[in-house]
Design an enzyme around this catalytic site. Structure first.
Site, PDB file in Angstrom:
ATOM      1  N   GLU A 166       0.817  -1.222   0.000  1.00  0.00           N
ATOM      2  CA  GLU A 166       0.000   0.000   0.000  1.00  0.00           C
ATOM      3  C   GLU A 166       0.846   1.266   0.000  1.00  0.00           C
ATOM      4  O   GLU A 166       0.753   2.092   0.926  1.00  0.00           O
ATOM      5  CB  GLU A 166      -0.950   0.006   1.201  1.00  0.00           C
ATOM      6  N   GLU A 365      -4.928  -8.903   0.876  1.00  0.00           N
ATOM      7  CA  GLU A 365      -5.550  -8.540   2.160  1.00  0.00           C
ATOM      8  C   GLU A 365      -7.036  -8.337   1.931  1.00  0.00           C
ATOM      9  O   GLU A 365      -7.451  -7.775   0.913  1.00  0.00           O
ATOM     10  CB  GLU A 365      -5.008  -7.217   2.741  1.00  0.00           C
TER      11      GLU A 365
HETATM   12  C1  BG6 Z   1      -4.191  -2.410   5.616  1.00  0.00           C
HETATM   13  C2  BG6 Z   1      -2.750  -2.413   6.047  1.00  0.00           C
HETATM   14  O1  BG6 Z   1      -4.462  -1.199   5.019  1.00  0.00           O
HETATM   15  O2  BG6 Z   1      -5.165  -2.480   6.565  1.00  0.00           O
HETATM   16  C3  BG6 Z   1      -2.521  -3.001   7.421  1.00  0.00           C
HETATM   17  O3  BG6 Z   1      -1.914  -3.049   5.108  1.00  0.00           O
HETATM   18  C4  BG6 Z   1      -3.606  -2.575   8.377  1.00  0.00           C
HETATM   19  O4  BG6 Z   1      -1.238  -2.623   7.866  1.00  0.00           O
HETATM   20  C5  BG6 Z   1      -4.940  -3.071   7.818  1.00  0.00           C
HETATM   21  O5  BG6 Z   1      -3.397  -3.014   9.673  1.00  0.00           O
HETATM   22  C6  BG6 Z   1      -6.134  -2.753   8.691  1.00  0.00           C
HETATM   23  O6  BG6 Z   1      -6.322  -1.396   8.833  1.00  0.00           O
HETATM   24  P1  BG6 Z   1      -6.278  -0.662  10.232  1.00  0.00           P
HETATM   25  O7  BG6 Z   1      -6.128   0.770   9.920  1.00  0.00           O
HETATM   26  O8  BG6 Z   1      -7.553  -0.971  10.909  1.00  0.00           O
HETATM   27  O9  BG6 Z   1      -5.091  -1.232  10.934  1.00  0.00           O
END
Ligand code: BG6
Length: 464
Positions: A166, A365
């Site tokens: 990202e 993800e």
């Molecule tokens: C993704 C990232 O955007 O979302 C992670 O690659 C992150 O690092 C995950 O933890 C979840 O988002 P957040 O902001 O709730 O941690």
């Protein structure tokens, strides 16, 4: 109906070094921007839990690999922490880090889990940030040296590499919207950061290919699709296209097509914030595109034409070109405040098939962060997270549909395996297939979704 996925589909999950490893006396890790920001402003982090207190993977990786195996993983992604391997960003390599990553990789392989390794997950070494981080072109050279060091040390066993996770997020968080250190609001810097990340990625890809290591290298992008409020309103459509250009195509186009979108170049020229492009840079970007694309998907972006006045308190911003649209009746995950729109994953995969040469890709993800999951603990001590099973099932159906229609999607990785430290949200929202009790030495317990995922992986699909 039966949903069967292609042979050898990658079933697993993703994580990152800074969110899981923790810091331990004598581990030799250097400071990165998260360690430093936490020292400066601990109150900005949920419950004041900092990056030193993450899920202790540094000492628990063997147990974790066994748990991954128990929940059916055939692959798993994490990241190397630059500040662990090369504590000052450049110079001496930390032998304790080499040993740790070697053991971790070997443990994964010995248990039939293919390691996917990412090189950069928001974690700039502090020594480099002090000289401007990604705004400084010297960071590109430092990163390429770091990348080559990783390929040399671990490339005999790691066959799937990623240059960034990202990369738009450090642009947004650090230089536009103040959720990453150094919390600037300066679009000219944001553009330089994005440019240098793209250049660094292409140069690392070039180095990897030159080393002829018998693996592949890609990038992981959060391709949040932009939907206009009204598809029949040309102003809304144009606004959504601008958001798409700023936040998706700024990395997707150079990574896959080797060139920046014309619309983006036009805007930054108009604003007079074109970064310094040296001779040969654009050829490097053109000639070193990715082998493989990781796609992170959580939520859509709803957009309407600009209706609110431009905020004069700072310089130009991407959202001078659009407004966010608060769509009524959307399905929402209240803990994270993110819309749940399952079809978005299909729309991304279709776009990649139709407009990006149907490049080999996978879902790197996807997931759901929920606060207070302990209220779902059953009498056996397991969290019954049926909402997560539903979330993954509903997204997988759309992934399946895209594959049926010809998308070259090779796997599905959930965010995440063990509950982990989510930046300023720390341990507020839990994402894992496996819970982590941070108050009890990081004790792990498989959730209902973890057991369910094992059956999905074993059957290479599910019936619903
Ligand atoms: C993704 C990232 O955007 O979302 C992670 O690659 C992150 O690092 C995950 O933890 C979840 O988002 P957040 O902001 O709730 O941690």
């Amino acid at each position: 109906m039966k949903y069967t996925f292609p042979k050898d589909f990658w079933w697993g999950s993703s994580a990152s070094g800074p969110q899981t490893e923790g810091r331990f006396t004598g581990d030799g890790k250097g400071e990165n921007i998260w360690d430093y920001w936490y020292e400066l402003e601990p109150e900005k982090f949920f419950d004041q839990v900092g990056p030193d207190k993450t899920s202790r993977v540094y000492e628990k990786y063997q147990e974790d690999v066994q748990l991954m195996k128990q929940i059916g993983h055939n692959s798993f992604r994490t990241s190397i922490q630059w500040s662990r391997l090369i504590p000052n960003g450049t110079g001496t390599v930390n032998q304790a880090a080499v040993d740790f990553y070697n053991h971790y990789i070997d443990e994964l392989l010995a248990n039939g889990i293919e390691p996917f390794f990412n090189l950069y997950h928001f974690d700039m070494p502090l020594a480099l940030q002090e000289k401007g981080g990604w705004t400084n072109r010297e960071t590109v050279d430092a990163y390429v040296t770091y990348a080559k060091t990783c390929f040399e040390l671990f490339g005999d066993r790691v066959k799937k590499w990623f240059t960034h996770n990202e990369p738009i997020v450090p642009v947004e968080g650090g230089y536009l919207y103040q959720f990453h250190y150094p919390n600037h609001v300066i679009m000219e810097e944001a553009v330089a950061v994005g440019y240098h990340e793209n250049l660094a990625s292409a140069k690392a890809i070039q180095s990897y290919h030159e080393m002829d290591l018998d693996g592949e290298i890609g990038i992981i992008l959060n391709l949040t699709p932009s939907y206009p409020r009204d598809e029949n309103n040309p102003e809304d459509v144009k606004a959504a296209q601008m958001a798409d250009t700023f936040f998706n195509r700024s990395f997707l186009d150079p990574a896959v097509k080797g060139e920046f979108p014309e619309e983006l170049m036009t805007v930054i020229k108009e604003l007079d914030i074109v970064p310094e492009i040296q001779e040969g840079d654009l050829a490097i970007i053109k000639n070193n595109t990715v082998d493989l694309l990781g796609i992170n998907y959580y939520q859509p972006r709803r957009i309407k034409a600009k209706e609110t006045p431009i905020d004069p308190s700072h310089g130009p911003m991407p959202d001078d070109y659009f407004d966010y649209y608060d769509m009524p009746d959307k399905k929402i995950n209240p803990y994270r405040g993110w819309e749940i729109y399952e079809k978005g994953i299909y729309d991304i995969l279709t776009n990649v098939r139709e407009n990006y040469g149907n490049i080999r890709c996978f879902i790197s993800e996807n997931g759901m962060g929920v606060e207070g999951e302990e209220r779902y603990i059953n009498e056996d001590g397991q969290i019954d997270d049926d909402y997560r099973i539903e979330f993954v099932t509903d997204h997988l159906k759309y992934v399946h549909q895209a594959i049926q229609e010809g998308t070259n999607c090779l796997g599905y990785h959930m965010w995440t395996c063990m509950d982990n430290w989510s930046w300023t949200n720390a341990y507020k929202n839990r994402y894992g297939f496996i819970s982590v009790d941070i108050k009890n030495e990081g004790k792990r317990t498989i959730k209902k979704s973890g057991h369910w995922f094992k059956t999905v992986a074993e059957n290479n699909g599910f019936i619903d």
